[in-house]
Design an enzyme around this catalytic site. Structure first.
Site, PDB file in Angstrom:
ATOM      1  CE  LYS A   1      -4.540   2.552  13.637  1.00  0.00           C
ATOM      2  NZ  LYS A   1      -4.668   1.077  13.580  1.00  0.00           N
TER       3      LYS A   1
ATOM      4  CG  ASP B   1      -8.411   8.657  -1.651  1.00  0.00           C
ATOM      5  OD1 ASP B   1      -9.086   8.660  -2.697  1.00  0.00           O
ATOM      6  OD2 ASP B   1      -7.166   8.571  -1.637  1.00  0.00           O
TER       7      ASP B   1
ATOM      8  CG  ASP C   1      -6.432  -1.397  11.760  1.00  0.00           C
ATOM      9  OD1 ASP C   1      -7.479  -0.903  12.237  1.00  0.00           O
ATOM     10  OD2 ASP C   1      -5.508  -1.842  12.482  1.00  0.00           O
TER      11      ASP C   1
ATOM     12  CG  ASP D   1      -9.528   3.855  -5.149  1.00  0.00           C
ATOM     13  OD1 ASP D   1     -10.412   4.733  -5.295  1.00  0.00           O
ATOM     14  OD2 ASP D   1      -8.455   3.852  -5.774  1.00  0.00           O
TER      15      ASP D   1
ATOM     16  CE1 TYR E   1      -6.812  12.698   1.023  1.00  0.00           C
ATOM     17  CE2 TYR E   1      -7.411  13.936  -0.940  1.00  0.00           C
ATOM     18  CZ  TYR E   1      -7.142  12.735  -0.319  1.00  0.00           C
ATOM     19  OH  TYR E   1      -7.209  11.570  -1.037  1.00  0.00           O
TER      20      TYR E   1
HETATM   21  C1  IPM Z   1     -10.651  10.657  -5.457  1.00  0.00           C
HETATM   22  C2  IPM Z   1      -9.267  10.864  -6.026  1.00  0.00           C
HETATM   23  C3  IPM Z   1      -8.747  12.233  -5.573  1.00  0.00           C
HETATM   24  C4  IPM Z   1      -8.656  12.207  -4.053  1.00  0.00           C
HETATM   25  C5  IPM Z   1      -7.412  12.657  -6.225  1.00  0.00           C
HETATM   26  C6  IPM Z   1      -7.482  12.666  -7.728  1.00  0.00           C
HETATM   27  C7  IPM Z   1      -6.958  13.997  -5.716  1.00  0.00           C
HETATM   28  O1  IPM Z   1      -8.432   9.816  -5.647  1.00  0.00           O
HETATM   29  O2  IPM Z   1     -11.550  11.478  -5.736  1.00  0.00           O
HETATM   30  O3  IPM Z   1     -10.853   9.674  -4.733  1.00  0.00           O
HETATM   31  O4  IPM Z   1      -7.644  11.770  -3.495  1.00  0.00           O
HETATM   32  O5  IPM Z   1      -9.614  12.653  -3.412  1.00  0.00           O
HETATM   33 MG    MG Z   2      -9.401   8.240  -4.640  1.00  0.00          MG
END
Ligand code: IPM
Ligand code: MG
Length: 347
Positions: free
Chosen positions: A186, A242, A218, A246, A135
């Site tokens: 990884k 990240d 993975d 999700d 990042y």
């Molecule tokens: C999160 C989001 C952010 C990230 C984006 C909006 C930059 O996806 O907080 O998970 O990638 O960290």
């Molecule tokens: Mg995110």
């Protein structure tokens, strides 16, 4: 106590408004000061993270953040895009430790993308490193190769101090829970991950009471849907965290449910739902405010020393869900504000 309120873009203002209502009831002494951030700030002031917004975030005792991201801004130069606001806040404020708990509310077993008996076992925390990795690694860019082709490149990097400090957050978190830590990397392919694994093992010497295991990312993604109940605390880098967070959100029912805390080394924090600005449903009252309301609970717990208030909010959310409150993402038809009403009623 001063709370910096940064609603941002898309559904950000709708969901933060409900969290503020809940906080006003549970912690009436809090003061809120609002500032623009993300695409909204770019449109109003020419920059996604204006200096006044950053100054407010520094001055505040804690930050309540909505979401950033605006399709109108996707073609701007990267430094002016909405996402730079949240990345800038994390970096400028040293918010390196991101806590993303995922636990199934019993009533929502049917909303999970997993079979209910698999989903019911989920009670985990992802500890995501937030200020390093690919990042922020330099160099990065899009350049021309000698053959004249455009080439995109980024740099994944972590130094040992960055790894050790997030590893310690992982071990400490595990110590307060079921004492199991899974470090995700990884290391079979990446040098950065090899160092990550080596340093986590070194730090483990200080935590003999914690059962440490290592998993390739993975495999972790696969295990998270195969048998998520095996996880207690997961510690991982910025990019892997990240993605896995999700994924974890759908395992508990909806991305509209997962809160997060991003902490510095002194416990100051920024609190935000893990979801984005969802421009497709912005302004329609379809967003689920529970992730933001639960983020407000984390704010009370981690930055404002009010564990009782946090418990009250979390119990109220559980009670609202048990009473049948369902927003659109949960298969119901309750509007954002009605979900807020349901939580307030449960309080
Ligand atoms: C999160 C989001 C952010 C990230 C984006 C909006 C930059 O996806 O907080 O998970 O990638 O960290
Ligand atoms: Mg995110």
């Amino acid at each position: 106590m001063l709370i910096a309120l940064l609603p941002g873009d898309g559904i950000g203002p709708e969901v933060t408004a409900q969290a503020v209502r809940v906080l006003e009831q549970v912690a009436p002494a809090l003061r809120f000061e609002e500032a623009p951030v993300g695409g909204a700030a770019y449109k109003a002031q020419g920059h996604p993270l204006p200096p006044e917004t950053l100054a407010l975030a520094r001055r505040a005792d804690a930050i309540l953040f909505g979401a950033v991201g605006d399709p109108d801004c996707d073609r701007l130069e990267r430094a002016l895009r909405p996402e730079q606001a949240i990345l800038g806040l994390r970096k400028e404020l040293g918010l390196f430790a991101n806590l993303r708990p995922a636990k199934l509310f019993a009533e929502l077993a049917d909303a999970s993308a997993l079979r209910p008996e698999v989903a019911r076992a989920i009670d985990l925390v992802i500890i995501r490193e937030l200020t390093g990795d690919v990042y922020f690694g330099q160099p990065r860019g899009i350049r021309r190769t000698e053959a004249g082709l455009r080439e995109g490149y980024d740099t994944m990097r972590y130094d040992e101090a960055e790894i050790a400090r997030i590893a310690r957050v992982g071990f400490e978190t595990a110590r307060a829970r079921a004492k199991r830590l899974c470090s995700v990397d990884k290391a079979n392919v990446l040098e950065t991950s090899q160092l990550w694994r080596d340093v986590v093992i070194e730090v483990a010497a200080d935590y003999p009471d914690i059962a440490l295991e290592h998993m390739y990312v993975d495999n972790a993604a696969m295990q998270l849907v195969r048998n998520p109940g095996q996880f207690d605390v997961i510690v991982t880098g910025n990019l892997f965290g990240d993605i896995l967070s999700d994924q974890a959100s759908m395992c508990v029912g909806s991305i509209g449910l997962l809160p997060s805390a991003s902490l510095d080394s002194a416990g100051k924090g920024l609190y935000e739902p893990i979801h984005g600005s969802a421009p497709d449903i912005a302004g329609q009252g379809r967003a689920n405010p529970l992730a933001t309301i639960l983020s407000a609970a984390m704010m009370l717990r981690y930055s404002l020393n009010d564990a009782a208030g946090a418990d009250r909010i979390e119990a109220a959310v559980a009670r609202a869900l048990a009473a049948g409150a369902r927003s659109h993402d949960l298969g119901g038809d309750m509007a954002t504000e009605a979900m807020g009403d349901a939580v307030l009623a449960a309080l």
